[in-house]
Design a protein around this motif. Structure first.
Motif, PDB file in Angstrom:
ATOM      1  N   VAL A 170       0.924  -1.388   0.440  1.00 20.87           N
ATOM      2  CA  VAL A 170      -0.033  -0.057  -0.153  1.00 20.87           C
ATOM      3  C   VAL A 170       0.782   0.587   0.574  1.00 20.87           C
ATOM      4  CG1 VAL A 170      -1.856   1.449   1.228  1.00 20.87           C
ATOM      5  CG2 VAL A 170      -1.235  -1.368   0.980  1.00 20.87           C
ATOM      6  N   THR A 171       0.922   2.360  -0.878  1.00 15.38           N
ATOM      7  CA  THR A 171       2.203   2.629  -0.792  1.00 15.38           C
ATOM      8  C   THR A 171       1.555   4.039  -1.729  1.00 15.38           C
ATOM      9  OG1 THR A 171       4.417   3.567  -2.092  1.00 15.38           O
ATOM     10  CG2 THR A 171       3.063   2.060  -3.054  1.00 15.38           C
ATOM     11  N   ALA A 172       1.566   5.819  -1.664  1.00 13.96           N
ATOM     12  CA  ALA A 172       1.297   6.016  -2.775  1.00 13.96           C
ATOM     13  C   ALA A 172       2.904   6.547  -3.997  1.00 13.96           C
ATOM     14  CB  ALA A 172       1.475   7.711  -2.138  1.00 13.96           C
ATOM     15  N   LEU A 173       3.407   5.636  -3.576  1.00 15.81           N
ATOM     16  CA  LEU A 173       4.646   5.664  -4.770  1.00 15.81           C
ATOM     17  C   LEU A 173       5.292   4.517  -5.548  1.00 15.81           C
ATOM     18  CD1 LEU A 173       7.241   6.919  -1.836  1.00 15.81           C
ATOM     19  CD2 LEU A 173       5.893   8.623  -3.125  1.00 15.81           C
ATOM     20  N   TYR A 182       0.960   9.418   4.855  1.00 10.19           N
ATOM     21  CA  TYR A 182       0.047   8.585   4.967  1.00 10.19           C
ATOM     22  C   TYR A 182      -0.420   7.837   4.487  1.00 10.19           C
ATOM     23  CZ  TYR A 182       0.398  13.274   8.344  1.00 10.19           C
ATOM     24  OH  TYR A 182       0.910  13.718   8.680  1.00 10.19           O
ATOM     25  N   PRO A 183       0.048   6.933   3.898  1.00 10.97           N
ATOM     26  CA  PRO A 183      -0.582   5.745   2.860  1.00 10.97           C
ATOM     27  C   PRO A 183      -2.182   5.079   3.697  1.00 10.97           C
ATOM     28  CG  PRO A 183       2.079   4.821   3.465  1.00 10.97           C
ATOM     29  CD  PRO A 183       1.521   6.611   4.265  1.00 10.97           C
ATOM     30  N   MET A 184      -1.932   4.842   4.238  1.00  9.71           N
ATOM     31  CA  MET A 184      -3.096   4.013   5.079  1.00  9.71           C
ATOM     32  C   MET A 184      -3.437   5.100   6.165  1.00  9.71           C
ATOM     33  SD  MET A 184      -3.770   1.371   4.188  1.00  9.71           S
ATOM     34  CE  MET A 184      -4.289   0.099   6.304  1.00  9.71           C
ATOM     35  N   GLY A 185      -3.396   6.884   6.377  1.00 10.69           N
ATOM     36  CA  GLY A 185      -3.857   7.701   7.135  1.00 10.69           C
ATOM     37  C   GLY A 185      -4.784   8.172   6.742  1.00 10.69           C
ATOM     38  N   ARG A 186      -6.256   8.750   7.465  1.00  7.55           N
ATOM     39  CA  ARG A 186      -6.293  10.488   7.127  1.00  7.55           C
ATOM     40  C   ARG A 186      -6.875  11.802   8.053  1.00  7.55           C
ATOM     41  NH1 ARG A 186     -10.287  10.137   2.944  1.00  7.55           N
ATOM     42  NH2 ARG A 186     -10.972  12.665   3.167  1.00  7.55           N
ATOM     43  N   PRO A 187      -5.431  12.130   8.592  1.00  9.15           N
ATOM     44  CA  PRO A 187      -5.744  12.955   9.467  1.00  9.15           C
ATOM     45  C   PRO A 187      -6.241  14.291   9.309  1.00  9.15           C
ATOM     46  CG  PRO A 187      -3.324  13.522   8.216  1.00  9.15           C
ATOM     47  CD  PRO A 187      -4.111  12.032   7.294  1.00  9.15           C
ATOM     48  N   ASP A 188      -7.400  14.354   7.848  1.00 13.46           N
ATOM     49  CA  ASP A 188      -7.945  15.355   8.077  1.00 13.46           C
ATOM     50  C   ASP A 188      -9.148  15.277   8.792  1.00 13.46           C
ATOM     51  OD1 ASP A 188      -7.560  13.544   5.783  1.00 13.46           O
ATOM     52  OD2 ASP A 188      -9.296  14.979   4.745  1.00 13.46           O
ATOM     53  N   LEU A 189      -9.269  13.820   9.194  1.00 17.14           N
ATOM     54  CA  LEU A 189     -10.449  12.807   9.606  1.00 17.14           C
ATOM     55  C   LEU A 189     -10.586  12.752  11.270  1.00 17.14           C
ATOM     56  CD1 LEU A 189     -11.535  10.009   7.575  1.00 17.14           C
ATOM     57  CD2 LEU A 189     -12.587  12.407   7.560  1.00 17.14           C
ATOM     58  N   PRO A 190     -11.708  12.898  11.883  1.00 20.40           N
ATOM     59  CA  PRO A 190     -11.534  13.368  13.018  1.00 20.40           C
ATOM     60  C   PRO A 190     -10.921  11.736  13.491  1.00 20.40           C
ATOM     61  CG  PRO A 190     -14.062  13.748  12.391  1.00 20.40           C
ATOM     62  CD  PRO A 190     -12.860  12.944  11.014  1.00 20.40           C
ATOM     63  N   ALA A 222     -12.204   9.233  15.130  1.00 20.86           N
ATOM     64  CA  ALA A 222     -12.705   7.140  15.011  1.00 20.86           C
ATOM     65  C   ALA A 222     -13.020   7.847  13.257  1.00 20.86           C
ATOM     66  CB  ALA A 222     -14.757   7.941  15.314  1.00 20.86           C
ATOM     67  N   GLU A 223     -13.185   8.761  12.951  1.00 21.48           N
ATOM     68  CA  GLU A 223     -13.251   8.749  11.402  1.00 21.48           C
ATOM     69  C   GLU A 223     -12.658   8.238  10.853  1.00 21.48           C
ATOM     70  OE1 GLU A 223     -15.731  12.009   9.248  1.00 21.48           O
ATOM     71  OE2 GLU A 223     -16.355  12.487  11.133  1.00 21.48           O
ATOM     72  N   GLU A 224     -11.233   8.357  10.887  1.00 20.42           N
ATOM     73  CA  GLU A 224      -9.724   8.189  10.585  1.00 20.42           C
ATOM     74  C   GLU A 224      -9.772   6.085  10.818  1.00 20.42           C
ATOM     75  OE1 GLU A 224      -5.200   9.232  10.381  1.00 20.42           O
ATOM     76  OE2 GLU A 224      -6.377   9.603  11.656  1.00 20.42           O
ATOM     77  N   LYS A 225      -9.756   6.235  12.027  1.00 19.51           N
ATOM     78  CA  LYS A 225      -9.826   4.612  12.250  1.00 19.51           C
ATOM     79  C   LYS A 225     -10.778   4.118  10.879  1.00 19.51           C
ATOM     80  CE  LYS A 225      -8.266   5.488  17.232  1.00 19.51           C
ATOM     81  NZ  LYS A 225      -8.611   5.040  19.006  1.00 19.51           N
ATOM     82  N   GLU A 226     -11.979   4.260  11.715  1.00 22.91           N
ATOM     83  CA  GLU A 226     -13.172   3.375   9.984  1.00 22.91           C
ATOM     84  C   GLU A 226     -12.141   3.288   8.635  1.00 22.91           C
ATOM     85  OE1 GLU A 226     -15.824   0.323   8.942  1.00 22.91           O
ATOM     86  OE2 GLU A 226     -15.353   1.703  11.645  1.00 22.91           O
ATOM     87  N   TRP A 227     -11.603   4.753   8.506  1.00 24.83           N
ATOM     88  CA  TRP A 227     -11.314   4.408   7.182  1.00 24.83           C
ATOM     89  C   TRP A 227      -9.591   3.255   6.523  1.00 24.83           C
ATOM     90  CZ3 TRP A 227      -6.683   6.224   5.283  1.00 24.83           C
ATOM     91  CH2 TRP A 227      -6.660   6.380   3.428  1.00 24.83           C
ATOM     92  N   ARG A 228      -9.176   3.972   7.939  1.00 26.37           N
ATOM     93  CA  ARG A 228      -8.051   3.030   8.120  1.00 26.37           C
ATOM     94  C   ARG A 228      -8.700   1.295   7.958  1.00 26.37           C
ATOM     95  NH1 ARG A 228      -3.169   5.481  12.160  1.00 26.37           N
ATOM     96  NH2 ARG A 228      -2.932   7.352  10.672  1.00 26.37           N
ATOM     97  N   LEU A 229      -8.717   1.149   8.494  1.00 32.68           N
ATOM     98  CA  LEU A 229      -9.671  -0.822   9.307  1.00 32.68           C
ATOM     99  C   LEU A 229     -10.557  -0.850   7.684  1.00 32.68           C
ATOM    100  CD1 LEU A 229     -10.012  -3.253  10.712  1.00 32.68           C
ATOM    101  CD2 LEU A 229     -12.716  -1.924  11.519  1.00 32.68           C
ATOM    102  N   LYS A 230     -10.826  -0.278   6.942  1.00 28.20           N
ATOM    103  CA  LYS A 230     -11.798  -0.421   5.885  1.00 28.20           C
ATOM    104  C   LYS A 230     -10.692   0.110   4.616  1.00 28.20           C
ATOM    105  CE  LYS A 230     -15.116   2.114   2.382  1.00 28.20           C
ATOM    106  NZ  LYS A 230     -16.225   2.994   1.753  1.00 28.20           N
ATOM    107  N   GLN A 231      -9.165  -0.015   4.728  1.00 27.85           N
ATOM    108  CA  GLN A 231      -8.201   0.231   3.692  1.00 27.85           C
ATOM    109  C   GLN A 231      -7.224  -1.259   3.924  1.00 27.85           C
ATOM    110  OE1 GLN A 231      -7.209   3.148   1.510  1.00 27.85           O
ATOM    111  NE2 GLN A 231      -9.116   3.101   1.823  1.00 27.85           N
ATOM    112  N   ALA A 232      -7.152  -1.447   4.572  1.00 26.07           N
ATOM    113  CA  ALA A 232      -6.570  -2.549   5.397  1.00 26.07           C
ATOM    114  C   ALA A 232      -7.070  -3.862   5.186  1.00 26.07           C
ATOM    115  CB  ALA A 232      -6.257  -2.756   7.415  1.00 26.07           C
ATOM    116  N   ARG A 233      -8.364  -3.961   5.433  1.00 21.48           N
ATOM    117  CA  ARG A 233      -9.268  -5.089   4.961  1.00 21.48           C
ATOM    118  C   ARG A 233      -9.817  -5.474   3.522  1.00 21.48           C
ATOM    119  NH1 ARG A 233     -15.022  -4.198   8.899  1.00 21.48           N
ATOM    120  NH2 ARG A 233     -13.599  -5.168  10.357  1.00 21.48           N
ATOM    121  N   ALA A 234      -9.561  -4.264   2.443  1.00 20.83           N
ATOM    122  CA  ALA A 234      -9.719  -4.026   1.000  1.00 20.83           C
ATOM    123  C   ALA A 234      -7.943  -4.659   0.657  1.00 20.83           C
ATOM    124  CB  ALA A 234      -9.540  -3.134   0.341  1.00 20.83           C
TER     125      ALA A 234
END
Length: 72
Positions: free
Chosen positions: A4-7, A28-36, A38-50
């Motif tokens: 998982v990368t942007a490079l 932040y390839p597995m993060g979204r610091p712009d989100l609150p 709780a939402e960032e944790k959910e986003w990360r989990l979704k990315q990891a599962r994918a």
């Protein structure tokens, strides 16, 4: 192997055959610091599962998966 990368170039150079493009923010390839938090944790989990699902897909050569592939 999956990366998982942007490079893209780095993933190819290390021999990854499944590349998950995480967007343009290489800090932040597995993060979204712009989100609150709780939402960032959910986003990360979704990315990891994918990314784990991608490991189940057979590939013969370098294959790039985009966010659109992961979440149509």
């Amino acid at each position: 192997m999956a990366c998982v990368t942007a490079l893209y170039n780095v993933a190819v150079q290390v021999g990854t055959n499944r590349i998950v493009m995480a967007g343009s923010k290489f800090h932040y390839p597995m993060g979204r610091p712009d989100l609150p938090l709780a939402e960032e944790k959910e986003w990360r989990l979704k990315q990891a599962r994918a990314a784990l699902e991608i490991l189940k897909k057979p590939v013969d050569d370098v294959t790039v998966f985009t966010q659109q592939d992961l979440f149509p």
